[in-house]
Design an enzyme around this catalytic site. Structure first.
Site, PDB file in Angstrom:
ATOM      1  N   GLY B 248       0.829  -1.208   0.000  1.00  0.00           N
ATOM      2  CA  GLY B 248       0.000   0.000   0.000  1.00  0.00           C
ATOM      3  C   GLY B 248       0.859   1.251   0.000  1.00  0.00           C
ATOM      4  O   GLY B 248       0.692   2.133  -0.808  1.00  0.00           O
ATOM      5  N   ALA B 519       1.515  -1.353  14.154  1.00  0.00           N
ATOM      6  CA  ALA B 519       1.975  -2.450  15.014  1.00  0.00           C
ATOM      7  C   ALA B 519       1.694  -2.157  16.477  1.00  0.00           C
ATOM      8  O   ALA B 519       1.073  -2.966  17.181  1.00  0.00           O
ATOM      9  CB  ALA B 519       3.468  -2.686  14.795  1.00  0.00           C
ATOM     10  N   PRO B 626      11.325  -9.580  15.635  1.00  0.00           N
ATOM     11  CA  PRO B 626      12.534  -9.072  14.964  1.00  0.00           C
ATOM     12  C   PRO B 626      12.637  -9.484  13.499  1.00  0.00           C
ATOM     13  O   PRO B 626      13.210  -8.753  12.694  1.00  0.00           O
ATOM     14  CB  PRO B 626      13.676  -9.689  15.780  1.00  0.00           C
ATOM     15  CG  PRO B 626      13.083  -9.983  17.115  1.00  0.00           C
ATOM     16  CD  PRO B 626      11.640 -10.329  16.849  1.00  0.00           C
ATOM     17  N   LYS B 695       7.073   0.628  19.381  1.00  0.00           N
ATOM     18  CA  LYS B 695       6.778   1.729  18.466  1.00  0.00           C
ATOM     19  C   LYS B 695       6.825   1.153  17.047  1.00  0.00           C
ATOM     20  O   LYS B 695       6.783  -0.059  16.878  1.00  0.00           O
ATOM     21  CB  LYS B 695       7.773   2.872  18.683  1.00  0.00           C
ATOM     22  CG  LYS B 695       7.547   3.541  20.059  1.00  0.00           C
ATOM     23  CD  LYS B 695       8.364   4.787  20.311  1.00  0.00           C
ATOM     24  CE  LYS B 695       9.782   4.482  20.679  1.00  0.00           C
ATOM     25  NZ  LYS B 695      10.458   5.601  21.397  1.00  0.00           N
ATOM     26  N   GLY B 698       8.319   0.727  10.286  1.00  0.00           N
ATOM     27  CA  GLY B 698       8.101   0.599   8.838  1.00  0.00           C
ATOM     28  C   GLY B 698       8.475   1.837   8.055  1.00  0.00           C
ATOM     29  O   GLY B 698       8.813   1.748   6.876  1.00  0.00           O
ATOM     30  N   GLU B 699       8.409   2.992   8.688  1.00  0.00           N
ATOM     31  CA  GLU B 699       8.774   4.224   7.991  1.00  0.00           C
ATOM     32  C   GLU B 699      10.133   4.731   8.448  1.00  0.00           C
ATOM     33  O   GLU B 699      10.868   5.357   7.686  1.00  0.00           O
ATOM     34  CB  GLU B 699       7.680   5.262   8.191  1.00  0.00           C
ATOM     35  CG  GLU B 699       6.381   4.771   7.570  1.00  0.00           C
ATOM     36  CD  GLU B 699       5.257   5.776   7.592  1.00  0.00           C
ATOM     37  OE1 GLU B 699       5.269   6.675   8.446  1.00  0.00           O
ATOM     38  OE2 GLU B 699       4.351   5.657   6.743  1.00  0.00           O
TER      39      GLU B 699
END
Lengths: 318, 739
Positions: B248, B519, B626, B695, B698-699
C-alpha cells in the site's frame, strides 16, 4: 485489444504470402513486445500469423565461416551458444544486458530486431505521436525526452531504438535475410535495416509489406576483444541511456556502435578510423550534428565517457 | 483500556512469544499463492462482471461530449457508467478530487467512465471505443513557477507529520546572521509513485441497498465512511473486506476509483463487478508523493553547535489539497535555540498529492540530512560526531517536554562501529576500487510514533482456541503474526492456538495501517481485549483476577489450574475492548530513531551509482517480531535506494501529467541494485508508548536513507548533488576526466 483472426504458418514463404493476403496482418513469435502493444491498442493487427512453427530455430555455420542465426532462435539460446560466446562475445554480452531472463526465454532474434521504441509518448494513446498516428504530431518534442534521441532525429520524431542485440549486430556487420511474399529471398545489411525517422517515423525498417525475416547472418569472426557497455539508472532491467558495442583489435583499431541515442543502432565508420586518437575524437566524429534536447544533452558527454570505458575494458581484457 | 500512565510490568513482559523472530503465520498462504487478494475473490459472489476504468485524456478542462454508442454495442458490454448517469455523488473526506470526473476534469487520468462487460478483455476493448470530445483548459503544472506566489500553509499529514504555516522559536534571523559558520542551500525532491505490486482492486456486490466491497485498503473504517459519503448511503449499509493487501505504502489509505467504479458498475449492471486499476492509471489516477523544493539554513558556532536552524518547504497540490509536511522533523531532530520552519502550498492541476510511506519526513530528511553533511564538512567535524554533538533529549521548542526514549546517539555510535566508519576518508573522491569511486555516508533516521485508538474482539471457544477479530489490516508488514503473538502471550497459549481475523468492517475498529502506527496500536488494542477476556475468565472461575496466571493453555490461581477450554465453557467466552490513550503523547515526545550508513560505488567513467552495502541501526521501542521488523526495515531501505537514485514521476509541464506511468519507465530498484543490507535493533522498551512498549519501524527504515546515499555519493565523487534522484546526468560533467 481489438479482435483478431489467427493462423499458424508452416512455411516462411506461406507466412509472407498470408501477410499480404490479410490486410493489417502481423507476424507473432515471442510476442513480448507485440502483445503489450496490442493490449494498449498501440498495435491493432486484424490478423496474426504465428511463425513459431517455421523451424527457423537453429544456428548453423555458413560457408563463409560465419554463423546463420535462425529468426526464431531465442535470445537466451543465442546468448548461450558456445560459438557466439567464443567468436562474437559482444553479441552474447549485449543480449544478456537486455530485458530479463523470462523475456529473453521468449524473445526471438527477428522479433528483437523489430521491437518498437519506448518513447513514453508513443505508449500513451492520448498523446500525439507520428509513429502511432502518422501526421498527428510529436508530443515528445518539447516534452520529457531524457531517454530520447540526440542524433538522427527529425521534426517528426525523436524516438530511439531501444534494443541491445541489434547494436552488437551493427558492430559485427550482420545481415538480415528475408523472404518476400513471392518467395524471393534477399539480404539486407544491418546498417540499412533500421531507418532514421525522417517524415515517416512509422516506417521503422527496410522490410517491405509481408516480408518476413528468416535469419540473421554473422560474417567470419573478427577476433579482437569484445565489449558491451550498457549505461542505465539501475543495475538491471532497464533500457540503455547509452550503450557501446566495441570490437577492438590488438593494434587499437576496431569497431564501435552506440545504442540509446538514435532511431537505429548508431555507427559511423569514419569515427572508427580515428580510434587511435582516443574516445574524445571518436565521440566527436560519431556525434557530429547531434541535436540533443535539454533533457538528454548529458548523453553527448556520456557517449564519450562510455566509449572511454569500453576502450579501457578492451585494453584490460585483451 | 485507558492508557494514561506509563506501563508497569505486564503479561507482555514475559516475552515467551512476543519479541521472538517468529515466521509469519500467513507465510504459507503467501508463498503458495493461496492468500486470496481482492481481485481473486471469485468465490465470494457469483456472476462477477468486469469493469474497466477510462481515465481522462486531458489534465484540465471539460468533457464537451462522450459518445458511447459504439462501446455500448460492443460484444459483452453490460453497462457504462459516466458522470451523466451515475447519479449524484459525494466526495470522500480523504479525497481531494472527485473519483468520477466529468464534465469538469480535475486531473489527467481522472476516471470518467467505467465500462462493464462479461469479460475483462471485452470491457477493455469496448473502453477503447468510447469517444470523448474534450475542451482543454489552461492548467498550472509547473511547481517552481507556482511556488513564486504560493501562500504559507500549515498542515498535518494525518500520518504523524505536521507543522504550522510558520513556526518560530527564539530569533532565527539574528542568530543566523551572527553565526560564524553558515549553510544556506536548496534541495529538491521529485513526485514519486507508490507503485505497490498489487494495483488498487475491488469487487463490489449489492444486496438490495447493502454494498459489500472486497477491496485492498489499509484503513477499513476510513474507507467505509468514504464509500458511504461518496455514494450517499449510510455507512451501516457498507461492508469492506480487505484481509490481504499486496502493498500500500499509503496509496491505499484512501478509497480510490476502483472501489467506487466497481460499486457504480455493479449497480448499473445488476451484478457483482470487479475492477482493478491498470498500471498506467496508478501514476495519474491515484495519489502520489508530491515534489518539494526545500531551503535549509544552518548557523553554527565554530565548535559545531547549531545556533540557528531553518527549514522551509514548498510543494503543490490540487485546489483543496495540502502541503507535503517536509519540515516537521526539523522541529525535533537537532538542538538549537533559534529555529524557523515554514511551508508553502502552490495550487497545481497535477494529480492528487497525498501520503506515501513517511509523508513529510521521507522527503524532509532527504534534504535535512544532506544539509547536516554539508555543515559537518564546513566545520571540519566528522558527520557522525556533528550529529551527536547536536543531539537533544528534549523538544527544543518546549524543553520541559522530554522524549519518551531517544537513542539516536547510541544508534549512530553502534552503527559507526559496525559499519567500519573509521575507515572512511573524510576527504571526498579519494577512494578507488577498479572502475569505482567509493564513498561512505551517514544520516540520522527519525520518524514520530503515533498513538491511535484501536479495538479488537477476542474469544475462546470450547476447544480452547483463541480467535482475534479486528478491522486492522496486514499490508505485508506481518500484522497477522504480531497480533497472534500478542494474544498468545496474554492468554498463555501457544501461537498455533490463535486465529487472527483481519480487515473486515464488521470487526471492531482498529488504528489501521499507516504512519508506522499499526503495530504498536493494533497489538495494544488486542492486549486490551485479552486483558478484559482474562477478567471474564477469572470471574467465571471465581478467581481473583489480580493473582491469576494464564500459561500453557491453563488458568491458574493458587493451587487451582483449569484448562482454558474448560474455563470458556461450551458456549465460549468473548470480550471486546480498545486501547485509548490519555495525554502521554502530549507530555512526552514519542519518536523513533535510526542511524543509516551506506557505502556506494560511482562508476568513474559513466557516473552510474551502485550501492555496495547498507546498515540501519534502529531504536524503536520493543521489537515485537525481529524477523518481521527486519523485513520492514530492509524493504524501507530498498525504497530509500529508489528515492535516492531513480524514482521520479516526470512532469510534462505543457500537458500536465506524469509521463512515465508504467514500470518500464518509472524505475524502482531491482534485485541487482540491492547489495548487502543489515539491520540492528537496539534493545529498547518504551513504557510510555503503550502496554506493548513498542513503536513502529516501517517508515523509520526509509527516513534518512536517501540522505545517507547522497552523502556517500558526495564522499565518493566530491560532487554535491542536491536534486533527487541522483541520476548520473546530475554529476557526470563534474566527475574527473577519464579520457
Amino acid at each position: 485489444m481489438r479482435p483478431f483472426t489467427y493462423e499458424r504458418a508452416t512455411k516462411p514463404a506461406d507466412a509472407a504470402a498470408a501477410a499480404v493476403r490479410n490486410p493489417g496482418a502481423k507476424f507473432i513469435a515471442g510476442g513480448t513486445n507485440l502483445l503489450d502493444l496490442m493490449k494498449l491498442e498501440i498495435e491493432v493487427p486484424r490478423h496474426l500469423i504465428d511463425v513459431n512453427g517455421l523451424g527457423l530455430d537453429t544456428i548453423q555455420p555458413t560457408a563463409e565461416g560465419g554463423l546463420r542465426i535462425g529468426a526464431l532462435v531465442t535470445n537466451t539460446d543465442l546468448a548461450a551458444d558456445q560459438r557466439v560466446r567464443r567468436d562474437y562475445g559482444v553479441l552474447s554480452r549485449a543480449i544478456v544486458a537486455g530485458a530479463s531472463g523470462q523475456l529473453r526465454n521468449k524473445a526471438t532474434t527477428a522479433g528483437n530486431l523489430l521491437q518498437r521504441t519506448r518513447c513514453p509518448y508513443f505508449y500513451d494513446t492520448n498523446q500525439a505521436c507520428n509513429k502511432r498516428r502518422p501526421g498527428s504530431g510529436c508530443a515528445a518534442i518539447g516534452g520529457y525526452s531524457r531517454q530520447l534521441a540526440v542524433i538522427g532525429s527529425s521534426s517528426a520524431c525523436i524516438a530511439t531504438y531501444p534494443g541491445d542485440m541489434a547494436v552488437a549486430m551493427r558492430a559485427l556487420d550482420a545481415a538480415v535475410e528475408t523472404v518476400a511474399p513471392n518467395g524471393a529471398v534477399r539480404t539486407i545489411p544491418i546498417a540499412d535495416f533500421h531507418r532514421l525517422p525522417g517524415d515517416t517515423p512509422h516506417i521503422e525498417t527496410a522490410l517491405a509489406p509481408g516480408e518476413l525475416i528468416i535469419a540473421v547472418t554473422l560474417p567470419r569472426p573478427l577476433g579482437g576483444t569484445h565489449v558491451y557497455r550498457k549505461v542505465r539508472d539501475r543495475a538491471s532491467y532497464a533500457f540503455a541511456l547509452v550503450s557501446v558495442a566495441a570490437v577492438i583489435q590488438r593494434d587499437g583499431s576496431g569497431r564501435v556502435a552506440v545504442g540509446g541515442i538514435a532511431h537505429k543502432p548508431w555507427r559511423v565508420e569514419a569515427a572508427e578510423r580515428r580510434l587511435a586518437e582516443g574516445s574524445k575524437v571518436v565521440a566527436a566524429t560519431l556525434l557530429a550534428g547531434a541535436k540533443p534536447t535539454q533533457d538528454n544533452a548529458f548523453k553527448v558527454p556520456l557517449v564519450e565517457r562510455t566509449l572511454a570505458a569500453a576502450l579501457h575494458d578492451a585494453r584490460n581484457m585483451a | 483500556m485507558k492508557f494514561d500512565t506509563p506501563a508497569g510490568t505486564n503479561p507482555i513482559d514475559q516475552l515467551k512469544v512476543v519479541g521472538k523472530p517468529t515466521d509469519r503465520i500467513d507465510g504459507p498462504l503467501k508463498t503458495t499463492g493461496t492468500a486470496p487478494y481482492a481481485y481473486e475473490r471469485h468465490d465470494v459472489a457469483s456472476g462477477q462482471a468486469y469493469g474497466y476504468v477510462i481515465g481522462a485524456g486531458i489534465a484540465k478542462g471539460r468533457i464537451r461530449a462522450i459518445d458511447l454508442a459504439e462501446a455500448k454495442a460492443a460484444p459483452g458490454v453490460l453497462a457504462i457508467v459516466t458522470a451523466d448517469n451515475a447519479g449524484k455523488l459525494g466526495k470522500g473526506r480523504m479525497n481531494t478530487a472527485k473519483l468520477l470526473g466529468g464534465p469538469d476534469i480535475d486531473h489527467y487520468h481522472q476516471a470518467i467512465a467505467v465500462v462493464v462487460a462479461e469479460t475483462f478483455e471485452q470491457a477493455r476493448a469496448a473502453a477503447a471505443l468510447v469517444r470523448v470530445d474534450y475542451a482543454r483548459a489552461k492548467g498550472r503544472f509547473d511547481l517552481d513557477a507556482a511556488l513564486k506566489a504560493a501562500p504559507l500553509k500549515g498542515d498535518s499529514s494525518g500520518e504523524g507529520s505536521s507543522a504550522p504555516p510558520i513556526d518560530r522559536v527564539g530569533d532565527f534571523d539574528a542568530a543566523f546572521a551572527a553565526a560564524p559558520v553558515k549553510l544556506d542551500a536548496r534541495y529538491t525532491t521529485p513526485d514519486q509513485s507508490h507503485m505497490m505490486m498489487e494495483p488498487h482492486a475491488s469487487i463490489a456486490a449489492w444486496n438490495g441497498d447493502e454494498l459489500t466491497l472486497w477491496t485492498s485498503n489499509q484503513m477499513i473504517a476510513w474507507g467505509r465512511g468514504d464509500v458511504a459519503r461518496t455514494l450517499g448511503i449510510p455507512k451501516e449499509k457498507v461492508r469492506l473486506i480487505s484481509p490481504y493487501i499486496g502493498g500500500g505504502f499509503g496509496g491505499k489509505l484512501f478509497v480510490r476509483a476502483d472501489a467506487i467504479m466497481a460499486a457504480l458498475g455493479a449497480k448499473a449492471a445488476g451484478r457483482p463487478v470487479k475492477v482493478a486499476l491498470t498500471r498506467p492509471l496508478m501514476a495519474n489516477n491515484t495519489t502520489h508523493r508530491p515534489a518539494t523544493t526545500q531551503r535549509i539554513r544552518l548557523g553554527c558556532s565554530r565548535d559545531g553547535r547549531i545556533t540557528a536552524i531553518a527549514h522551509e518547504s514548498g510543494s503543490g497540490d490540487l485546489p483543496g489539497g495540502g502541503p507535503e509536511t517536509a519540515v516537521s522533523q526539523t522541529k525535533l531532530l537537532y538542538a538549537g535555540a533559534n529555529r524557523l520552519t515554514a511551508m508553502r502550498l502552490a495550487v497545481l492541476d497535477l494529480p492528487e498529492g497525498n501520503a506515501m510511506r513517511a509523508p513529510g519526513e521521507a522527503p524532509g530528511m532527504m534534504a535535512l540530512e544532506i544539509a547536516m553533511d554539508e555543515m559537518a564538512e564546513k566545520l571540519g567535524i566528522d558527520p557522525v560526531e556533528f550529529r551527536i554533538l547536536n543531539d537533544t533529549q528534549v523538544d527544543p521548542a518546549k524543553p520541559e517536554r522530554r522524549f519518551s526514549q531517544r537513542q539516536l546517539v547510541e544508534c549512530l555510535r553502534l552503527g559507526a562501529t559496525r559499519f567500519g566508519w573509521d575507515a572512511r576518508n573524510p576527504k571526498p573522491a579519494q577512494v578507488r576500487d577498479g572502475r569505482w569511486l567509493v564513498g561512505m555516508g551517514v544520516a540520522a533516521g527519525f520518524r514520530n510514533n503515533l498513538l491511535m485508538k484501536s479495538a479488537a474482539r477476542v474469544g475462546i471457544d470450547a476447544k480452547g482456541m483463541v480467535t482475534v477479530a479486528t478491522d486492522m489490516t496486514d499490508i505485508g508488514t506481518g500484522t497477522y503474526t504480531i497480533i497472534a503473538q500478542t494474544a498468545a502471550e496474554t492468554m498463555g497459549v501457544p501461537l498455533d492456538r490463535v486465529i487472527v481475523l483481519l480487515g473486515d468492517s464488521s470487526f471492531p475498529e482498529s488504528a489501521g495501517s499507516g504512519g508506522q502506527w499499526g503495530a504498536n496500536n493494533s497489538t495494544a488494542g488486542v492486549y486490551a481485549a485479552c486483558m478484559k477476556l482474562r477478567d471474564s475468565v477469572a470471574q467465571r472461575l471465581g478467581f481473583n483476577s489480580a493473582d491469576v496466571t494464564f500459561a500453557g493453555g491453563k488458568v491458574m490461581s493458587g493451587n487451582r489450574s483449569v484448562p482454558l477450554a474448560e474455563a470458556a465453557g461450551p458456549a465460549g467466552l468473548s470480550a471486546e475492548d480498545a486501547i485509548e490513550y490519555g495525554d502521554l503523547d502530549k507530555r512526552y515526545q514519542q519518536s523513533t530513531f535510526a542511524g543509516h550508513f551506506v557505502e556506494v560505488g560511482v562508476d568513474a567513467w559513466t557516473g552510474e551509482v551502485r550501492v555496495r552495502r547498507m546498515l540501519a541501526v534502529c531504536a524503536a521501542g520493543r521489537i515485537l517480531n525481529p524477523k518481521a521488523a527486519r523485513s520492514q526495515v530492509i524493504g524501507a531501505m530498498t525504497m530509500g535506494v529508489g528515492a535516492a537514485l531513480m524514482e521520479e514521476l516526470a512532469v510534462d509541464k505543457r500537458f500536465g501529467f506524469f509521463v512515465n506511468h508504467d514500470l518500464a519507465s518509472y524505475e524502482v530498484p531491482v534485485h541487482a541494485d540491492i547489495p548487502h543490507q543489515d539491520v540492528i535493533f537496539l534493545d529498547e522498551v518504551d513504557p510510555i508508548s503503550s502496554p506493548m512498549k513498542a513503536k513502529g519501524v516501517g517508515e523509520l527504515g526509509l527516513c534518512g536513507v536517501g540522505g545517507a546515499i547522497a552523502n556517500s555519493i558526495y564522499n565518493a565523487t566530491g560532487v554535491r548533488v542536491r536534486d533527487y534522484p541522483i541520476t548520473l546526468d546530475k554529476h557526470l560533467q563534474f566527475l574527473p576526466s577519464v579520457a
